[in-house]
Design an enzyme around this catalytic site. Sequence first.
Site: not given
Length: 341
Positions: A39, A112-113, A239, A275, A277
């Site tokens: 990512n 964004c994690g 999402n 992703c 999260t």
Amino acid sequence: MSLPGAPAVAPGVPSSAAPAAPGGPRRVLAVTKGHGTRNDFVLLVDPAGEVALTPGAVRALADRRGGVGGDGVIRVVGSGHLPEGAAALADDPAATLFMDYRNADGSVAEMCGNGVRVTAALLERHGLWDAALGDLALGTRAGVKRVRRVAPPAAAGPSGDPWYAVDMGAWRLPGGDAAARAGGDAEVLVAGLPVARPALSVDLGNPHTVLALAGEDELVAADLREAPQVVPVPPAGTNTELVVPLGELEDPVLGTVGRVRMRVHERGVGETPSCGTGACAAALAVRTWAGAGAPSTWLVDVPGGTVLVTARPDGHVELAGPAVLVAEADVDLGVLEAADR
């Protein structure tokens, strides 16, 4: 941050700087390319809040053919230079830096994690955080996130990349206990799959809708080039995570660990290899469906790698995984501004 032979520049360049005269020095913006389980992001350090990121500039930076390329753009800015950063400072005086995150389409996102971990790696490189001295407090639009360096778990397989764990904060099911009992509160129609599927909404400061598939053949068949159709339509978009539970395993340190495989369509981006999260949402949804006795720790396999999600007793969720900085570059602001017009 400059590449060898390139003009020396500060981490950020004011958007109001005068254009270069013909034949004069280039105006450049120093950026870093990094990723967390593929990512990927364009990152820049702007402590004094001198860089104005317009939606067009973000799109130009994130463009994979005309720009640097990424799923999003992260500007690390002094918290006092943004209203959201000031709120983070009021919540935690240690959060002097703020993660100003934008999706690839130029839209503002909560956080964004994966991006938090990559930002932590960037701050280490710049000497703005020393992991040996304690946690990093980083402001985001979804609250202050605390980051620490951790060892990769054996169950995730060998990793030569540094791992970071992020306290992602409290999570919740927007549909409450009724959604948990029913197993869902939405329906999702995915291209490539024959019928709409029940799904569970999960809120991690940004919205997620998680649906379980019957097997990995369906996960492969799903076409995420277009956004899945979610009913009811989430007011801020969502999402969408497609998951296949893979059972449990034993780790010598973590004990019983659940495992799921996931693909994700991110709002404002499209399908991404990972992703952060979304991985949290996937693990929490499968844990909810599994009921009492389900593990609190989950390995989530995504196309870009594996991350570790832990549902903590305090109601928070922690995300751990690798972060990699792959390149540094000087972006020509004249080209960027032309693309922004």
